[in-house]
Design a protein around this motif. Structure first.
Motif, PDB file in Angstrom:
ATOM      1  N   VAL A  60      -4.983  -0.984   2.950  1.00  0.00           N
ATOM      2  CA  VAL A  60      -5.342   0.365   2.497  1.00  0.00           C
ATOM      3  C   VAL A  60      -5.389   0.351   0.979  1.00  0.00           C
ATOM      4  O   VAL A  60      -4.693  -0.420   0.331  1.00  0.00           O
ATOM      5  CB  VAL A  60      -4.350   1.446   3.001  1.00  0.00           C
ATOM      6  N   SER A  61      -6.246   1.214   0.433  1.00  0.00           N
ATOM      7  CA  SER A  61      -6.393   1.244  -1.020  1.00  0.00           C
ATOM      8  C   SER A  61      -5.889   2.567  -1.581  1.00  0.00           C
ATOM      9  O   SER A  61      -5.899   3.591  -0.899  1.00  0.00           O
ATOM     10  CB  SER A  61      -7.851   1.035  -1.417  1.00  0.00           C
ATOM     11  N   THR A  62      -5.429   2.499  -2.825  1.00  0.00           N
ATOM     12  CA  THR A  62      -4.983   3.673  -3.569  1.00  0.00           C
ATOM     13  C   THR A  62      -5.753   3.693  -4.873  1.00  0.00           C
ATOM     14  O   THR A  62      -5.831   2.675  -5.558  1.00  0.00           O
ATOM     15  CB  THR A  62      -3.465   3.562  -3.879  1.00  0.00           C
ATOM     16  N   ARG A  63      -6.322   4.838  -5.208  1.00  0.00           N
ATOM     17  CA  ARG A  63      -7.078   4.958  -6.460  1.00  0.00           C
ATOM     18  C   ARG A  63      -6.150   5.364  -7.597  1.00  0.00           C
ATOM     19  O   ARG A  63      -5.033   5.803  -7.375  1.00  0.00           O
ATOM     20  CB  ARG A  63      -8.180   6.003  -6.309  1.00  0.00           C
ATOM     21  N   GLY A  64      -6.646   5.224  -8.811  1.00  0.00           N
ATOM     22  CA  GLY A  64      -5.894   5.702  -9.966  1.00  0.00           C
ATOM     23  C   GLY A  64      -5.374   4.581 -10.831  1.00  0.00           C
ATOM     24  O   GLY A  64      -5.559   3.396 -10.544  1.00  0.00           O
ATOM     25  N   ALA A  65      -4.687   4.988 -11.896  1.00  0.00           N
ATOM     26  CA  ALA A  65      -4.176   4.038 -12.891  1.00  0.00           C
ATOM     27  C   ALA A  65      -3.232   3.011 -12.277  1.00  0.00           C
ATOM     28  O   ALA A  65      -3.215   1.855 -12.681  1.00  0.00           O
ATOM     29  CB  ALA A  65      -3.475   4.786 -14.010  1.00  0.00           C
ATOM     30  N   HIS A  66      -2.413   3.436 -11.317  1.00  0.00           N
ATOM     31  CA  HIS A  66      -1.469   2.515 -10.682  1.00  0.00           C
ATOM     32  C   HIS A  66      -1.913   2.195  -9.265  1.00  0.00           C
ATOM     33  O   HIS A  66      -1.100   1.877  -8.402  1.00  0.00           O
ATOM     34  CB  HIS A  66      -0.058   3.103 -10.689  1.00  0.00           C
ATOM     35  N   GLY A  67      -3.206   2.278  -9.038  1.00  0.00           N
ATOM     36  CA  GLY A  67      -3.766   2.033  -7.710  1.00  0.00           C
ATOM     37  C   GLY A  67      -3.883   0.560  -7.404  1.00  0.00           C
ATOM     38  O   GLY A  67      -3.530  -0.305  -8.206  1.00  0.00           O
ATOM     39  N   GLY A  68      -4.387   0.298  -6.232  1.00  0.00           N
ATOM     40  CA  GLY A  68      -4.554  -1.085  -5.796  1.00  0.00           C
ATOM     41  C   GLY A  68      -4.556  -1.131  -4.285  1.00  0.00           C
ATOM     42  O   GLY A  68      -4.946  -0.162  -3.620  1.00  0.00           O
ATOM     43  N   TYR A  69      -4.075  -2.229  -3.753  1.00  0.00           N
ATOM     44  CA  TYR A  69      -4.106  -2.458  -2.312  1.00  0.00           C
ATOM     45  C   TYR A  69      -2.715  -2.741  -1.764  1.00  0.00           C
ATOM     46  O   TYR A  69      -1.890  -3.358  -2.428  1.00  0.00           O
ATOM     47  CB  TYR A  69      -5.044  -3.624  -1.991  1.00  0.00           C
TER      48      TYR A  69
END
Length: 181
Positions: A60-69
């Motif tokens: 799953v992915s997370t957006r934003g400055a501290h995002g990632g997988y």
């Protein structure tokens, strides 16, 4: 058709192992994974897309400055069979021994003398992949990495006929000669 794993499968498994090692922490950027695993960033983007689109999603992915997988679920709940099939497709050492429905038909299927062999190979590979979890692989790879395990290619081992010695490649590029047990 999959018996030999392509770079897609190899790199995808390496992504999953990296995410498993960091499970429970902050999301991992593809840049972090690329650098840690020395893998090409552009290719990782394609592979993560396959892992995200799996049903159920492996990543799953997370957006934003501290995002990632992150992993879609705990590493102990993900089998390596699931990962490899998402990346490589069904396990199929030969057309006649394809998992699921065959998309190609072999002209010799009715009179095949070797189908039993290929079915046994398929089942052995599938059983190995399906019995290992991502958590197990991540733990083993962590131990091997810290122990600096070395592998010797079988093509580099030479046993002389009539000889009682085994020749192995040494670290310094020379050949190490050992007596056979």
């Amino acid at each position: 058709m999959m018996l030999r794993v392509s770079t897609k499968g190899e790199y995808g498994v390496r992504i999953m192992v990296d995410l498993a090692r960091h499970y429970g922490g902050r999301p991992r950027s593809l840049t972090d994974i690329s650098q840690a695993e020395t893998l090409p960033l552009a290719y990782l983007e394609q592979l993560v897309k396959l892992l995200r689109e799996a049903d159920p999603p492996l990543v799953v992915s997370t957006r934003g400055a501290h995002g990632g997988y992150k992993l879609g679920r705990p590493p102990a709940e993900i089998t390596m069979g699931e990962v490899v099939r998402v990346l490589e497709g069904p396990i199929a050492p030969m057309i006649c021994a394809t998992e699921g429905e065959m998309t190609q038909v072999c002209n010799f299927l009715d009179a095949c003398k070797t189908k039993y062999l290929w079915t046994k190979v398929r089942d052995a590979v599938a059983q190995t992949l399906d019995s290992m979890t991502l958590a197990e692989l991540a733990a083993v790879s962590l131990n091997e990495h810290s122990a600096a395990a070395q592998f010797i290619a079988l093509s580099d081992i030479h046993v002389g006929l009539g000889s009682q010695e085994l020749c192995l490649p040494a670290k310094d590029g020379e050949t190490e000669v050992r007596p056979l047990p």
